[in-house]
Design a protein around this motif. Structure first.
Motif, PDB file in Angstrom:
ATOM      1  N   SER A   1       0.831  -1.206   0.000  1.00 49.78           N
ATOM      2  CA  SER A   1       0.000   0.000   0.000  1.00 49.78           C
ATOM      3  C   SER A   1       0.864   1.254   0.000  1.00 49.78           C
ATOM      4  O   SER A   1       0.574   2.222  -0.713  1.00 49.78           O
ATOM      5  N   PHE A   2       1.931   1.226   0.779  1.00 53.05           N
ATOM      6  CA  PHE A   2       2.839   2.370   0.847  1.00 53.05           C
ATOM      7  C   PHE A   2       3.466   2.652  -0.509  1.00 53.05           C
ATOM      8  O   PHE A   2       3.504   3.796  -0.969  1.00 53.05           O
ATOM      9  N   MET A   3       3.953   1.611  -1.196  1.00 53.85           N
ATOM     10  CA  MET A   3       4.609   1.792  -2.483  1.00 53.85           C
ATOM     11  C   MET A   3       3.629   2.301  -3.539  1.00 53.85           C
ATOM     12  O   MET A   3       3.989   3.142  -4.371  1.00 53.85           O
ATOM     13  N   ILE A   4       2.402   1.813  -3.512  1.00 56.54           N
ATOM     14  CA  ILE A   4       1.397   2.280  -4.476  1.00 56.54           C
ATOM     15  C   ILE A   4       1.162   3.779  -4.307  1.00 56.54           C
ATOM     16  O   ILE A   4       1.159   4.545  -5.282  1.00 56.54           O
ATOM     17  N   GLN A   5       0.996   4.202  -3.076  1.00 52.75           N
ATOM     18  CA  GLN A   5       0.717   5.621  -2.826  1.00 52.75           C
ATOM     19  C   GLN A   5       1.933   6.491  -3.111  1.00 52.75           C
ATOM     20  O   GLN A   5       1.815   7.569  -3.701  1.00 52.75           O
ATOM     21  N   LEU A   6       3.115   6.028  -2.693  1.00 53.94           N
ATOM     22  CA  LEU A   6       4.326   6.815  -2.920  1.00 53.94           C
ATOM     23  C   LEU A   6       4.612   6.964  -4.410  1.00 53.94           C
ATOM     24  O   LEU A   6       4.872   8.078  -4.893  1.00 53.94           O
ATOM     25  N   LYS A   7       4.558   5.857  -5.147  1.00 52.91           N
ATOM     26  CA  LYS A   7       4.858   5.912  -6.580  1.00 52.91           C
ATOM     27  C   LYS A   7       3.845   6.782  -7.314  1.00 52.91           C
ATOM     28  O   LYS A   7       4.200   7.515  -8.238  1.00 52.91           O
ATOM     29  N   SER A   8       2.594   6.726  -6.893  1.00 50.30           N
ATOM     30  CA  SER A   8       1.566   7.565  -7.524  1.00 50.30           C
ATOM     31  C   SER A   8       1.886   9.036  -7.330  1.00 50.30           C
ATOM     32  O   SER A   8       1.780   9.842  -8.263  1.00 50.30           O
ATOM     33  N   LEU A   9       2.291   9.405  -6.126  1.00 47.09           N
ATOM     34  CA  LEU A   9       2.611  10.800  -5.830  1.00 47.09           C
ATOM     35  C   LEU A   9       3.856  11.267  -6.576  1.00 47.09           C
ATOM     36  O   LEU A   9       3.930  12.403  -7.045  1.00 47.09           O
ATOM     37  N   LEU A  10       4.844  10.400  -6.690  1.00 50.11           N
ATOM     38  CA  LEU A  10       6.087  10.774  -7.363  1.00 50.11           C
ATOM     39  C   LEU A  10       5.913  10.897  -8.875  1.00 50.11           C
ATOM     40  O   LEU A  10       6.522  11.767  -9.511  1.00 50.11           O
ATOM     41  N   MET A  11       5.086  10.048  -9.455  1.00 50.72           N
ATOM     42  CA  MET A  11       4.974   9.980 -10.911  1.00 50.72           C
ATOM     43  C   MET A  11       3.926  10.915 -11.501  1.00 50.72           C
ATOM     44  O   MET A  11       4.039  11.326 -12.660  1.00 50.72           O
ATOM     45  N   MET A  12       2.913  11.253 -10.711  1.00 52.38           N
ATOM     46  CA  MET A  12       1.774  12.005 -11.242  1.00 52.38           C
ATOM     47  C   MET A  12       2.158  13.281 -11.984  1.00 52.38           C
ATOM     48  O   MET A  12       1.645  13.539 -13.090  1.00 52.38           O
ATOM     49  N   PRO A  13       3.065  14.125 -11.455  1.00 55.60           N
ATOM     50  CA  PRO A  13       3.396  15.371 -12.177  1.00 55.60           C
ATOM     51  C   PRO A  13       3.971  15.145 -13.567  1.00 55.60           C
ATOM     52  O   PRO A  13       3.895  16.032 -14.426  1.00 55.60           O
ATOM     53  N   TYR A  14       4.552  13.959 -13.800  1.00 56.08           N
ATOM     54  CA  TYR A  14       5.180  13.685 -15.095  1.00 56.08           C
ATOM     55  C   TYR A  14       4.253  12.906 -16.026  1.00 56.08           C
ATOM     56  O   TYR A  14       4.411  12.954 -17.244  1.00 56.08           O
ATOM     57  N   LEU A  15       3.298  12.207 -15.457  1.00 56.67           N
ATOM     58  CA  LEU A  15       2.337  11.488 -16.280  1.00 56.67           C
ATOM     59  C   LEU A  15       1.190  12.392 -16.724  1.00 56.67           C
ATOM     60  O   LEU A  15       0.554  12.152 -17.739  1.00 56.67           O
ATOM     61  N   GLN A  16       0.918  13.444 -15.935  1.00 61.91           N
ATOM     62  CA  GLN A  16      -0.181  14.350 -16.281  1.00 61.91           C
ATOM     63  C   GLN A  16       0.245  15.815 -16.168  1.00 61.91           C
ATOM     64  O   GLN A  16      -0.387  16.603 -15.454  1.00 61.91           O
ATOM     65  N   PRO A  17       1.309  16.212 -16.868  1.00 63.07           N
ATOM     66  CA  PRO A  17       1.769  17.601 -16.768  1.00 63.07           C
ATOM     67  C   PRO A  17       0.753  18.599 -17.323  1.00 63.07           C
ATOM     68  O   PRO A  17       0.664  19.726 -16.854  1.00 63.07           O
ATOM     69  N   GLN A  18      -0.022  18.171 -18.341  1.00 59.21           N
ATOM     70  CA  GLN A  18      -1.007  19.081 -18.912  1.00 59.21           C
ATOM     71  C   GLN A  18      -2.107  19.418 -17.904  1.00 59.21           C
ATOM     72  O   GLN A  18      -2.622  20.543 -17.873  1.00 59.21           O
ATOM     73  N   TYR A  19      -2.452  18.443 -17.068  1.00 59.23           N
ATOM     74  CA  TYR A  19      -3.461  18.694 -16.046  1.00 59.23           C
ATOM     75  C   TYR A  19      -2.969  19.765 -15.074  1.00 59.23           C
ATOM     76  O   TYR A  19      -3.722  20.660 -14.687  1.00 59.23           O
ATOM     77  N   LEU A  20      -1.693  19.681 -14.702  1.00 60.53           N
ATOM     78  CA  LEU A  20      -1.140  20.663 -13.778  1.00 60.53           C
ATOM     79  C   LEU A  20      -1.132  22.058 -14.384  1.00 60.53           C
ATOM     80  O   LEU A  20      -1.473  23.039 -13.723  1.00 60.53           O
ATOM     81  N   THR A  21      -0.734  22.143 -15.646  1.00 57.52           N
ATOM     82  CA  THR A  21      -0.610  23.463 -16.268  1.00 57.52           C
ATOM     83  C   THR A  21      -1.950  24.037 -16.712  1.00 57.52           C
ATOM     84  O   THR A  21      -2.213  25.227 -16.515  1.00 57.52           O
ATOM     85  N   GLU A  22      -2.809  23.217 -17.303  1.00 57.12           N
ATOM     86  CA  GLU A  22      -4.044  23.718 -17.904  1.00 57.12           C
ATOM     87  C   GLU A  22      -5.212  23.794 -16.924  1.00 57.12           C
ATOM     88  O   GLU A  22      -6.105  24.626 -17.091  1.00 57.12           O
ATOM     89  N   VAL A  23      -5.217  22.939 -15.908  1.00 59.38           N
ATOM     90  CA  VAL A  23      -6.333  22.905 -14.960  1.00 59.38           C
ATOM     91  C   VAL A  23      -5.957  23.552 -13.630  1.00 59.38           C
ATOM     92  O   VAL A  23      -6.704  24.356 -13.087  1.00 59.38           O
ATOM     93  N   LEU A  24      -4.778  23.208 -13.118  1.00 58.95           N
ATOM     94  CA  LEU A  24      -4.355  23.736 -11.817  1.00 58.95           C
ATOM     95  C   LEU A  24      -3.491  24.986 -11.938  1.00 58.95           C
ATOM     96  O   LEU A  24      -3.173  25.618 -10.937  1.00 58.95           O
ATOM     97  N   TYR A  25      -3.084  25.322 -13.165  1.00 57.50           N
ATOM     98  CA  TYR A  25      -2.256  26.503 -13.418  1.00 57.50           C
ATOM     99  C   TYR A  25      -0.944  26.467 -12.615  1.00 57.50           C
ATOM    100  O   TYR A  25      -0.530  27.455 -12.025  1.00 57.50           O
ATOM    101  N   ILE A  26      -0.338  25.298 -12.607  1.00 60.66           N
ATOM    102  CA  ILE A  26       0.953  25.097 -11.938  1.00 60.66           C
ATOM    103  C   ILE A  26       1.967  24.717 -12.991  1.00 60.66           C
ATOM    104  O   ILE A  26       1.674  23.924 -13.895  1.00 60.66           O
TER     105      ILE A  26
END
Length: 221
Positions: free
Chosen positions: A155-180
């Motif tokens: 469970s720890f690895m699933i959550q950690l890997k999700s948090l680490l990878m998300m900004p690179y798997l969904q960069p458009q979401y960060l820029t276009e939706v969250l404006y980050i």
């Protein structure tokens, strides 16, 4: 012995491949396009990498070699460190490593989501070793009563890997939706602070959080 010209040629090919693979995808990029982008002869790619498949393997291996070595460097000091402190140092350095190699990180994380022979080999080597290294930290934390004994490694690895990878798997979401802007240094430094809080509540929900900085900014480790 590798000459400086050889190194420069290989580096140009690698940099060109990373750019094009990110723009057009691995399958959508031809060897000729890589050669043109790198300003080299097509034969150089066959000579140095045995073709596009060999180039892919080189990129993924280089990324994970550096990634695993960075985690191992912290494991070497684990005996003299608080387990949570060691874990947070690792997480901060992973975020920093990903940021410094953000185009390669984005490409590699996309490739890891695709089932292929190469990715299965990576899973059985680099990613299995990554899990083992985190397991060492978690087990130390449990044995010294600073990490909850009921924590599930899976469970720890699933959550950690999700948090680490998300900004690179969904960069458009960060820029276009969250404006980050995830390519800016402030992003991973701020993200680390939030991530460290999430990890604390996951590891030991009944204890007060450690200072998320933990001298990480000043550590030369």
């Amino acid at each position: 012995m590798k000459t400086s010209t050889t190194v420069q040629t290989k580096d140009r090919i690698i940099e060109a491949a990373i750019r094009l693979f990110n723009q057009k995808g691995f399958s959508g990029t031809s060897v000729r396009e890589i050669a043109k982008e790198a300003n080299v002869n097509v034969a150089h790619i066959s000579y140095y990498f045995q073709g596009k498949g060999g180039l892919l393997e080189q990129l993924v291996s280089d990324f994970y070699e550096g990634y695993i070595q960075m985690i191992e460097s912290h494991i070497q000091h684990m005996e003299t460190r608080h387990a949570k402190e060691c874990l947070l140092h690792v997480v901060f350095d992973i975020l920093s490593y990903q940021h410094e190699n953000r185009q390669l990180t984005r490409f590699v994380y996309r490739e890891v989501t695709i089932d292929s022979t190469l990715i299965r080999e990576i899973m059985s080597t680099y990613l299995t070793k990554e899990k083992y290294l985190f397991q060492l930290i978690i087990e130390k934390g449990k044995s010294t009563h600073v990490i909850c004994k009921q924590l599930s490694l899976s469970s720890f690895m699933i959550q950690l890997k999700s948090l680490l990878m998300m900004p690179y798997l969904q960069p458009q979401y960060l820029t276009e939706v969250l404006y980050i802007n995830p390519s800016e240094p402030y992003f991973y430094q701020t993200y680390y602070k939030e991530l460290s809080r999430s990890l604390h509540h996951l590891l030991e929900p009944n204890e007060p959080a450690l200072d998320p900085h933990l001298k990480l900014m000043m550590s030369s480790n």
